[in-house]
Design an enzyme around this catalytic site. Structure first.
Site, mmCIF file in Angstrom:
data_model
loop_
_atom_site.group_PDB
_atom_site.id
_atom_site.type_symbol
_atom_site.label_atom_id
_atom_site.label_comp_id
_atom_site.label_asym_id
_atom_site.label_seq_id
_atom_site.Cartn_x
_atom_site.Cartn_y
_atom_site.Cartn_z
ATOM 1 N N TRP A 104 30.823 34.753 38.412
ATOM 2 C CA TRP A 104 31.879 35.607 37.845
ATOM 3 C C TRP A 104 31.779 35.666 36.333
ATOM 4 O O TRP A 104 31.978 36.713 35.732
ATOM 5 C CB TRP A 104 33.255 35.138 38.314
ATOM 6 C CG TRP A 104 33.366 35.209 39.805
ATOM 7 C CD1 TRP A 104 33.476 34.167 40.678
ATOM 8 C CD2 TRP A 104 33.335 36.399 40.628
ATOM 9 N NE1 TRP A 104 33.523 34.629 41.972
ATOM 10 C CE2 TRP A 104 33.438 35.978 41.970
ATOM 11 C CE3 TRP A 104 33.231 37.760 40.350
ATOM 12 C CZ2 TRP A 104 33.438 36.887 43.036
ATOM 13 C CZ3 TRP A 104 33.232 38.664 41.415
ATOM 14 C CH2 TRP A 104 33.334 38.229 42.736
ATOM 15 N N ASP A 173 39.513 33.841 33.165
ATOM 16 C CA ASP A 173 39.567 34.318 34.537
ATOM 17 C C ASP A 173 40.033 33.137 35.382
ATOM 18 O O ASP A 173 39.300 32.175 35.574
ATOM 19 C CB ASP A 173 38.167 34.794 34.955
ATOM 20 C CG ASP A 173 38.111 35.260 36.407
ATOM 21 O OD1 ASP A 173 39.124 35.163 37.117
ATOM 22 O OD2 ASP A 173 37.028 35.740 36.815
ATOM 23 N N LYS A 197 43.216 34.939 45.993
ATOM 24 C CA LYS A 197 42.848 33.556 46.280
ATOM 25 C C LYS A 197 44.088 32.677 46.360
ATOM 26 O O LYS A 197 44.307 32.001 47.341
ATOM 27 C CB LYS A 197 41.905 33.000 45.208
ATOM 28 C CG LYS A 197 40.443 33.293 45.464
ATOM 29 C CD LYS A 197 39.950 34.529 44.826
ATOM 30 C CE LYS A 197 38.515 34.848 45.184
ATOM 31 N NZ LYS A 197 37.899 35.702 44.184
HETATM 32 C C1 LIG Z 1 37.095 36.485 43.520
HETATM 33 C C2 LIG Z 1 36.895 36.347 42.067
HETATM 34 C C3 LIG Z 1 36.725 37.471 41.234
HETATM 35 C C4 LIG Z 1 36.676 38.881 41.778
HETATM 36 O O1 LIG Z 1 37.936 39.348 41.980
HETATM 37 P P1 LIG Z 1 38.186 40.874 42.425
HETATM 38 O O2 LIG Z 1 39.688 40.919 42.446
HETATM 39 O O3 LIG Z 1 37.557 41.046 43.748
HETATM 40 O O4 LIG Z 1 37.600 41.750 41.396
HETATM 41 C C5 LIG Z 1 36.588 37.266 39.884
HETATM 42 N N1 LIG Z 1 36.614 36.028 39.359
HETATM 43 C C6 LIG Z 1 36.759 34.930 40.114
HETATM 44 C C7 LIG Z 1 36.788 33.584 39.478
HETATM 45 C C8 LIG Z 1 36.913 35.056 41.498
HETATM 46 O O5 LIG Z 1 37.070 33.967 42.244
#
Ligand SMILES: *Cc1c(COP(=O)(O)O)cnc(C)c1O
Length: 362
Positions: A104, A173, A197
């Site tokens: 990511w 993030d 998540k």
């Molecule tokens: C799942 C995830 C993403 C992607 O998220 P989307 O909402 O599908 O764009 C980005 N960063 C991390 C750390 C993730 O676990």
């Protein structure tokens, strides 16, 4: 197990707290006695206003956010933020530091580079397949922000503590560990998380931004790619992801009223992850893939002695009511995602299953 539900260790979308699903189920036909589904009410109604305002208030209370932060609910997922962040926060020749700790982070870096922004990768753990969190990083004190991924969902690593960034605000993030532990929010310029998540369904991305950063966004950005557009309208410039915001409201209510807050959530998460890592470390059969000091409390990645045994493990687990234990397709192996909604019963069942499987196959 209620209503034939399995123990769900999916990485995302992932398990939700059962009381939240039950309340959503009731609201799906008749929300708060209004005679309509929560999916059928206007986002301009008082009902929805109350939902979104309560969600924001609960997030602010849980994280201890002051009036200097704005909470937004956006579409486009966490992935949309990868391009919006440099667009909004790197005007002119301003630069930023990025730390690359996995899939990511790599994507976030790529989106800044596509725009020709002069960013710098201040540290990376790519040399050992992202099995660790880099230490002793020298950050550029003149950077507009430091971007990092707090929990690496695929590689199973997590920042236990956030690095000293020479006073530069961190943009993180937190898709896979948002609201899993208390935070010193004053270190952050922006926090973002795809909800699927830890806090809700897919389709909504929570963004928490410091107002002084929002105030400095350059003019000329496309309306829908400018954070100010949404900040000025309480996330309702256009139709927001209503059902996702509602789910976040219920999850944050559960965090406050059932769990008791982020200190308590952190204690539960530490206890559960501890049981699983002890099971791995106490065997010669399972091997953790992340360095011990970098291990994630949310995504526990491990290998078995062979790929064949891994496949049997995943299939046998499912037969025993334990789902989602396959590692990400890019890395293979096994992964148990044990987000906030994981119950003690689910964790005990998983650890027991792992011991039995080792006895039968080790
Ligand atoms: C799942 C995830 C993403 C992607 O998220 P989307 O909402 O599908 O764009 C980005 N960063 C991390 C750390 C993730 O676990």
């Amino acid at each position: 197990m209620k209503a034939n539900r399995i123990f769900n260790f999916n990485a995302g979308p992932a398990a939700m707290p059962l009381p939240v699903l039950e309340e959503m189920q009731a609201s799906l036909l008749n929300y708060a006695g209004c005679g309509m589904s929560v999916m059928e009410i206007s986002h301009r109604s008082k009902w929805f206003d109350d939902i979104i305002n309560d969600a924001v208030a609960r997030i602010k209370r849980l994280l201890g956010l002051g009036d200097d932060f704005t909470v937004l609910f956006l579409q486009g997922g966490a992935s949309m933020q990868f391009c919006m962040i440099p667009m909004n926060f790197l005007p002119g020749d301003a630069t930023a530091d990025y730390v690359n700790t996995g899939t990511w982070s790599t994507k976030a870096i790529k989106e800044a580079e596509i725009q020709g922004k002069p960013i710098r990768v201040a540290a990376s753990s790519e040399d050992r397949n992202f099995a660790y969190i880099p230490k002793n990083i020298e950050f550029n004190a003149g950077a507009a922000y430091v971007h990092l991924t707090s929990n690496n969902t695929i590689k199973g690593t997590q920042w236990a503590e956030f690095p000293d960034t020479a006073g530069v605000p961190i943009i993180s993030d937190m898709s896979s560990d948002i609201l899993s532990r208390p935070l010193d929010v004053n270190r952050f310029g922006m926090i973002y998380a795809g909800a699927q998540k830890n806090i809700g369904p897919s389709g909504v991305c929570m963004v928490i931004a410091r107002n002084d950063l929002l105030d400095r966004i350059p003019a000329g950005l496309p309306t829908m790619l400018n954070y100010q557009t949404f900040a000025a309208k309480n996330s309702m410039f256009n139709t927001p992801p209503c059902i996702g915001v509602y789910a976040i409201q219920l999850v944050t209510k559960w965090l406050e009223e059932t769990i008791g807050g982020l200190d308590q959530m952190d204690a539960v998460n530490r206890r559960q992850a501890g049981l699983l890592y002890d099971t791995i470390d106490g065997s010669d059969f399972y091997t953790g893939t992340a360095d011990k000091d970098s291990r994630s409390l949310m995504n526990v990645t491990f290998r078995l002695p062979s790929e064949e045994l891994e496949q049997t493990f995943i299939a046998t687990a499912l037969e025993n009511g334990l789902g989602g234990l396959k590692g990400h397709r890019s890395v293979g192996g096994c992964r148990a995602s044990i987000y906030n909604a994981t119950t003690d019963e689910a964790m005990a069942t998983l650890c027991d299953f792992m011991k039995t499987f080792e006895r039968d196959n080790g």
